[in-house]
Design an enzyme around this catalytic site. Structure first.
Site, PDB file in Angstrom:
ATOM      1  N   TYR A 137       0.837  -1.198   0.000  1.00 36.18           N
ATOM      2  CA  TYR A 137       0.000   0.000   0.000  1.00 36.18           C
ATOM      3  C   TYR A 137       0.874   1.250   0.000  1.00 36.18           C
ATOM      4  O   TYR A 137       2.061   1.210   0.346  1.00 36.18           O
ATOM      5  CB  TYR A 137      -0.926   0.004   1.215  1.00 36.18           C
ATOM      6  CG  TYR A 137      -0.223   0.131   2.549  1.00 36.18           C
ATOM      7  CD1 TYR A 137       0.045   1.388   3.107  1.00 36.18           C
ATOM      8  CD2 TYR A 137       0.185  -0.996   3.266  1.00 36.18           C
ATOM      9  CE1 TYR A 137       0.694   1.505   4.331  1.00 36.18           C
ATOM     10  CE2 TYR A 137       0.828  -0.886   4.486  1.00 36.18           C
ATOM     11  CZ  TYR A 137       1.080   0.372   5.018  1.00 36.18           C
ATOM     12  OH  TYR A 137       1.722   0.497   6.230  1.00 36.18           O
ATOM     13  N   CYS A 138       0.276   2.361  -0.401  1.00 41.22           N
ATOM     14  CA  CYS A 138       0.932   3.665  -0.343  1.00 41.22           C
ATOM     15  C   CYS A 138      -0.156   4.720  -0.147  1.00 41.22           C
ATOM     16  O   CYS A 138      -1.296   4.386   0.158  1.00 41.22           O
ATOM     17  CB  CYS A 138       1.760   3.926  -1.604  1.00 41.22           C
ATOM     18  SG  CYS A 138       0.787   3.954  -3.129  1.00 41.22           S
ATOM     19  N   THR A 139       0.168   5.978  -0.322  1.00 42.24           N
ATOM     20  CA  THR A 139      -0.780   7.061  -0.029  1.00 42.24           C
ATOM     21  C   THR A 139      -2.024   7.025  -0.912  1.00 42.24           C
ATOM     22  O   THR A 139      -3.151   6.955  -0.428  1.00 42.24           O
ATOM     23  CB  THR A 139      -0.093   8.428  -0.172  1.00 42.24           C
ATOM     24  OG1 THR A 139       1.068   8.456   0.644  1.00 42.24           O
ATOM     25  CG2 THR A 139      -1.042   9.549   0.248  1.00 42.24           C
TER      26      THR A 139
END
Length: 399
Positions: free
Chosen positions: A250-252
């Site tokens: 996951y990331c922003t």
């Protein structure tokens, strides 16, 4: 049968792309408009002709009132990035938006702030653009409270990549990504992962260390990297950690996972690679009190946005719970520092002792005296840390 939903999602995406291409080829007017947007000879008058009509909107509606920040990206073929750059500049200025927009031959990546009236017009303009029609959708825009004040100015430019990874686009393509999971699907997978004592799954945070420091998913592996361009080196030097594992990343907002998952897949080490569609932004919209704890770091002057009351980071100086970043007080340092109000009142406003002392010298020295650009934080931090198979994952309050 186990991967039925994944196959259907990928098939749906492919069919959507094929339909868009077929629609474009059957519609000469649409094709001509797209060509004009890529035409390097198109002048400024044509640019203004393609700007949305705002004659029904007052200046006050565009510049005052409730504001918000948009975050979005779109991977697509851009034949003339400079041409698109000119249109984006004109569009944002026309709507009184500030922010940052990166454009490359592989697509566009932007975050802009303004009034809700202005951002709504911006979304409509993007969705109706021939370059993005049938590719970009309304759900691709992540919205959060803010406004034009969240950015110092407007910066629109052409770059090699829309997210700086530093890897040849021909070697790692955004078309070879991991399997996208909706926030609900990702939530279920994380729940299953956390319930297993010895899991063959890695929950991977693809962001920088200062982002995961103030907020992350419980039980995640957060690389101690300062830039996303260090991610490939991190994977290369820790490849055995991912061997035969299922990776949930996951990331922003999702864009870094597009490149990160593609890079990880080229190593042929993982059993499977999944990524959170829409990133933490979209997850928090559906699960504000889910498995993500703490704040979500954002790259604007807000530094962080909150969906829950958790504070998981600490003041650098006294150790009290604190997660509001400020820039280091040394003029030659751009590091972020967590210093609580009490410590800041005592003069502890730098990121490290070197910067703290340098700041005092600058304050007491004659104008014109220049300090050497150095910092303990960057000098002592390894570019890429090497993990071991017994690596401890982050719990709710660790980082």
């Amino acid at each position: 049968m186990h991967h039925c939903s994944d196959i259907q999602e990928q098939t749906g995406w492919i069919l959507k792309q094929l339909a868009a291409e077929a629609s474009t080829s059957r519609n000469p007017a649409f094709s001509e408009e797209a060509d004009r947007l890529n035409d390097p000879t198109c002048d400024s008058q044509e640019l203004s002709d393609r700007l949305p009509d705002t004659s029904h909107i007052s200046v006050d509606e565009l510049t005052s009132g409730v504001g918000e920040v948009l975050l979005y990206y779109c991977y697509c073929e851009v034949k003339n990035p400079e041409r698109l750059c000119g249109w984006q500049k004109s569009l944002c200025q026309h709507l009184q938006l500030t922010g940052k927009v990166r454009i490359a031959s592989e697509g566009i990546n932007g975050t802009v702030g303004g009034t809700k009236v202005a951002t709504s017009v911006y979304i409509e303009a993007m969705l109706s653009s021939p370059l993005f029609k049938n590719i970009l959708c309304r759900e691709d825009f992540k919205r959060s409270a803010g406004g034009a004040h969240c950015f110092p100015d407007l910066r629109v430019g052409v770059f090699e990549e829309i997210v700086p990874m530093g890897i040849d686009l021909n070697k790692v393509s955004y078309k070879e990504t991991g399997i996208h999971l909706s926030p609900e699907e990702f939530h279920k997978e994380v729940e299953k992962y956390l319930s297993q004592a010895h899991s063959d799954t890695i929950l991977l945070d693809c962001r920088n260390f200062y982002e995961s420091k103030i907020g992350h998913f419980q039980g995640c592996l957060a690389p101690d990297i300062r830039k996303f361009s260090y991610f490939p080196s991190y994977v290369d030097e820790n490849l055995e950690l991912f061997r035969n594992k299922c990776v949930l990343m996951y990331c922003t907002g999702g864009i870094r996972c597009e490149r990160a998952s593609a890079y990880l897949r080229t190593k042929a080490a993982c059993r499977e690679v999944y990524q959170l569609k829409g990133g933490i932004h979209k997850y928090l919209e559906e699960f504000p009190d889910g498995f993500y704890r703490g704040k979500l770091f954002v790259f604007d002057e807000r530094y962080a946005i909150a969906s829950n009351e958790d504070v998981i980071a600490e003041c650098r100086y006294c150790g009290t719970l604190w997660d509001q970043y400020k820039l280091c007080s040394s003029l030659h340092c751009r590091q972020l520092v967590l210093a609580c109000p009490s410590c800041r009142a005592k003069g502890f406003t730098a990121c490290c002792p070197v910067c703290q002392e340098k700041g005092l010298k600058l304050a007491s020295s004659p104008s014109g005296w220049m300090a050497k650009e150095e910092c303990d934080c960057t000098d002592r931090r390894l570019r890429v840390s090497v993990k071991h198979n017994s690596v401890n994952m982050l719990s709710t309050g660790e980082c």
